[in-house]
Design a protein around this motif. Structure first.
Motif, PDB file in Angstrom:
ATOM      1  N   HIS A   1       0.862  -1.189   0.000  1.00  0.00           N
ATOM      2  CA  HIS A   1       0.000   0.000   0.000  1.00  0.00           C
ATOM      3  C   HIS A   1       0.898   1.238   0.000  1.00  0.00           C
ATOM      4  O   HIS A   1       2.124   1.121   0.134  1.00  0.00           O
ATOM      5  CB  HIS A   1      -0.972  -0.006   1.184  1.00  0.00           C
TER       6      HIS A   1
ATOM      7  N   SER B   1       0.698   3.560   2.223  1.00  0.00           N
ATOM      8  CA  SER B   1       0.770   4.091   3.600  1.00  0.00           C
ATOM      9  C   SER B   1       2.203   4.243   4.146  1.00  0.00           C
ATOM     10  O   SER B   1       2.437   5.136   4.970  1.00  0.00           O
ATOM     11  CB  SER B   1      -0.067   3.219   4.540  1.00  0.00           C
TER      12      SER B   1
ATOM     13  N   ARG C   1       0.124  -6.754  -4.647  1.00  0.00           N
ATOM     14  CA  ARG C   1      -0.416  -7.733  -3.691  1.00  0.00           C
ATOM     15  C   ARG C   1      -0.438  -9.125  -4.291  1.00  0.00           C
ATOM     16  O   ARG C   1      -0.851  -9.295  -5.438  1.00  0.00           O
ATOM     17  CB  ARG C   1      -1.829  -7.344  -3.263  1.00  0.00           C
TER      18      ARG C   1
ATOM     19  N   GLU D   1      -2.263 -11.679  -4.638  1.00  0.00           N
ATOM     20  CA  GLU D   1      -3.620 -12.212  -4.521  1.00  0.00           C
ATOM     21  C   GLU D   1      -4.194 -12.531  -5.903  1.00  0.00           C
ATOM     22  O   GLU D   1      -3.700 -12.039  -6.920  1.00  0.00           O
ATOM     23  CB  GLU D   1      -4.526 -11.245  -3.751  1.00  0.00           C
TER      24      GLU D   1
ATOM     25  N   GLU E   1      -6.579  -6.683  -8.790  1.00  0.00           N
ATOM     26  CA  GLU E   1      -5.360  -6.899  -9.576  1.00  0.00           C
ATOM     27  C   GLU E   1      -4.218  -7.189  -8.604  1.00  0.00           C
ATOM     28  O   GLU E   1      -4.294  -6.830  -7.420  1.00  0.00           O
ATOM     29  CB  GLU E   1      -5.018  -5.637 -10.385  1.00  0.00           C
TER      30      GLU E   1
ATOM     31  N   PHE F   1      -1.585  -2.688  -8.798  1.00  0.00           N
ATOM     32  CA  PHE F   1      -2.555  -1.620  -9.014  1.00  0.00           C
ATOM     33  C   PHE F   1      -2.037  -0.320  -8.397  1.00  0.00           C
ATOM     34  O   PHE F   1      -0.920  -0.283  -7.874  1.00  0.00           O
ATOM     35  CB  PHE F   1      -3.934  -2.021  -8.471  1.00  0.00           C
TER      36      PHE F   1
ATOM     37  N   GLN G   1      -2.606   3.149  -5.891  1.00  0.00           N
ATOM     38  CA  GLN G   1      -3.343   3.787  -4.803  1.00  0.00           C
ATOM     39  C   GLN G   1      -2.980   5.265  -4.758  1.00  0.00           C
ATOM     40  O   GLN G   1      -1.945   5.677  -5.284  1.00  0.00           O
ATOM     41  CB  GLN G   1      -2.971   3.164  -3.448  1.00  0.00           C
TER      42      GLN G   1
ATOM     43  N   PHE H   1      -8.148  -0.680  10.412  1.00  0.00           N
ATOM     44  CA  PHE H   1      -6.782  -0.647   9.888  1.00  0.00           C
ATOM     45  C   PHE H   1      -5.907  -0.330  11.096  1.00  0.00           C
ATOM     46  O   PHE H   1      -6.207   0.624  11.823  1.00  0.00           O
ATOM     47  CB  PHE H   1      -6.608   0.457   8.835  1.00  0.00           C
TER      48      PHE H   1
ATOM     49  N   GLU I   1     -15.988  -0.948  -2.811  1.00  0.00           N
ATOM     50  CA  GLU I   1     -15.074  -0.454  -1.784  1.00  0.00           C
ATOM     51  C   GLU I   1     -13.930   0.270  -2.504  1.00  0.00           C
ATOM     52  O   GLU I   1     -13.243  -0.326  -3.320  1.00  0.00           O
ATOM     53  CB  GLU I   1     -14.577  -1.684  -1.024  1.00  0.00           C
ATOM     54  N   ILE I   2     -13.777   1.567  -2.229  1.00  0.00           N
ATOM     55  CA  ILE I   2     -12.708   2.254  -2.960  1.00  0.00           C
ATOM     56  C   ILE I   2     -11.677   2.917  -2.071  1.00  0.00           C
ATOM     57  O   ILE I   2     -10.647   3.365  -2.552  1.00  0.00           O
ATOM     58  CB  ILE I   2     -13.229   3.322  -3.956  1.00  0.00           C
ATOM     59  N   MET I   3     -11.958   2.982  -0.786  1.00  0.00           N
ATOM     60  CA  MET I   3     -11.047   3.777   0.026  1.00  0.00           C
ATOM     61  C   MET I   3     -11.080   3.344   1.496  1.00  0.00           C
ATOM     62  O   MET I   3     -12.146   3.120   2.052  1.00  0.00           O
ATOM     63  CB  MET I   3     -11.528   5.228  -0.069  1.00  0.00           C
TER      64      MET I   3
ATOM     65  N   GLY J   1      -6.546   5.973   1.918  1.00  0.00           N
ATOM     66  CA  GLY J   1      -5.859   5.332   0.783  1.00  0.00           C
ATOM     67  C   GLY J   1      -6.912   4.847  -0.184  1.00  0.00           C
ATOM     68  O   GLY J   1      -7.770   4.040   0.175  1.00  0.00           O
TER      69      GLY J   1
ATOM     70  N   ARG K   1     -10.288   1.547  -9.234  1.00  0.00           N
ATOM     71  CA  ARG K   1     -11.714   1.493  -8.845  1.00  0.00           C
ATOM     72  C   ARG K   1     -12.396   2.822  -9.135  1.00  0.00           C
ATOM     73  O   ARG K   1     -13.538   2.866  -9.566  1.00  0.00           O
ATOM     74  CB  ARG K   1     -11.844   1.169  -7.361  1.00  0.00           C
TER      75      ARG K   1
END
Ligand code: FA5
Length: 375
Positions: free
Chosen positions: A190, A192, A216, A218, A225, A228, A230, A270, A317-319, A345, A350
């Motif tokens: 991320h 962050s 990620r 996944e 993806e 991607f 952020q 988080f 879910e975008i943020m 974030g 998205r």
């Protein structure tokens, strides 16, 4: 007949010599040697001559034919080599060839739009490394080793990366606390970690955004993806509140979509924020219903299918967002009693999917020009 041949000789050699390009030469070849060519006609007429004339004129006519063919070949090879070395004349009056002009990728355009909106709200744009240390990606964000919250971010680890404390990604302020903590390298999961990097180098008050690539480990599907983008946001000051966060997020969406768009804030977790929030936007494909009506059966009856974008929930879910956790301030050597701030974030793809009605995140990286050229 002899006179005809003589005339043909003079005329044909002259014209061949004057030919400026291969196309003209080819036309001459057809004119003299083609099936209905002028010399072919003469050779055909030979059969009507007397035996004596045939003996006299026949060989001369065949010799001329051979000379003509040889001459064609030698001029053709000269013209071909002149053309390849660029010596042929150029017709400057010909219309030019259209040059295909490229354009920015949709994601780059959306990222720029997001930057501009935040810049207009007085945010600065900052950057951070994509290869990150475990410390910045996890520990300093209040996600210690073996903490179950690490499972939230499936990670690509880099091999042979122990003991990089003195390496490139050493803490920006050179803090010797480094030797006590883990510095395995990874691809940041991320944006962050840039919160910590920025706070180590700057004093509040400030407000920043951090657009960047994240990774990620996944499975991919219509909304996920492995690679991607952020955009992180961080605002810190003495009296920054949750109300400021709500205002900035709503203002951002209002400016981005240029219209009212339904969003919802719901409590979430988080480790680096308290309280934590998830910001959702109503699904563009199913309009928030979670189902898509499909006609197309033989009797035109409609049937409802589950929405594959929002996975039937009606929301995207975008943020992730929240108020910066005191432990994060401590990791950055801020006094949590003195400062407070919010962070968020968001997922760039998205946002682009919602804005442009794109049904599958994988289209962005497909390299398919039919998709790319639509924007
Ligand atoms: C985070 O990554 C947090 N760092 C966000 C944050 C920052 C929270 C600051 C609080 C404060 P999350 O894993 O939910 O959270 O990802 C954030 C956004 O990235 C998601 O809302 C989603 O829009 C996008 N996203 C997450 N995973 C993917 C994926 N695999 N493919 C595309 N977009 C994704």
């Amino acid at each position: 007949m002899e006179i005809r041949i003589e005339e043909l000789k003079k005329q044909s050699f002259k014209l061949i010599e004057e030919a400026k390009d291969l196309k003209t030469l080819e036309n001459l070849r057809v004119r003299y040697l083609g099936r209905k060519g002028e010399l072919t006609a003469v050779l055909r007429d030979l059969k009507n001559l007397s035996l004596e004339d045939k003996r006299k004129i026949g060989p001369a006519a065949q010799k001329f034919r051979q000379e003509l063919e040889d001459f064609f070949d030698s001029v053709a090879s000269k013209l071909a080599s002149a053309a390849s070395s660029g010596k042929t004349s150029i017709d400057v009056t010909m219309p030019g060839r259209k040059i295909a002009v490229g354009h920015l990728h949709l994601l780059t355009m959306v990222e720029k739009e997001i930057r501009d909106i935040f810049k207009a709200m007085n945010f600065s744009v900052v950057d951070g490394p994509e290869v990150e240390s475990e410390y910045y990606n996890f520990d300093a964000l209040n996600i210690p080793q073996n903490h179950p919250a690490r499972d939230m971010w499936d990670t690509f680890w880099l091999q042979d990366n122990q003991n990089v404390a003195n390496g490139k990604w050493q803490m920006a302020n050179g803090n010797d606390k480094l030797s006590a903590i883990s510095h395995r390298l990874l691809l940041r999961t991320h944006t962050s970690p840039v919160q910590i990097r920025y706070m180590e180098m700057h004093k509040p008050p400030f407000q920043i955004i951090v657009p960047g690539k994240v990774f990620r480990f996944e499975a991919t599907d219509a909304s996920h993806e492995t690679n991607f983008y952020q955009v992180e946001g961080l605002m810190v000051g003495k009296d920054v509140s949750l109300a400021n966060l709500k205002f900035v997020i709503r203002e951002f969406f209002k400016r981005l979509f240029d219209k009212k768009i339904n969003i919802r804030l719901r409590p979430s977790y988080f480790p680096f924020v308290e309280p934590g929030l998830e910001v959702d936007v109503q699904c563009v494909k199913c309009g928030g219903k979670g189902l898509i009506s499909q006609s197309g059966t033989a009797d035109s009856a409609k049937r409802n299918l589950g929405c594959n974008i929002c996975k039937n929930s009606g929301w995207l879910e975008i943020m992730g967002a929240g108020m910066v956790h005191p432990r994060v301030f401590e990791a950055a050597h801020y006094n949590p009693e003195e400062y407070q701030g919010f962070a968020f974030g968001l997922g760039l793809e998205r946002i682009a999917m919602i804005k442009y009605g794109i049904p599958d995140i994988r289209l962005f990286y497909s390299g398919d020009l039919r998709f790319i050229n639509q924007f």
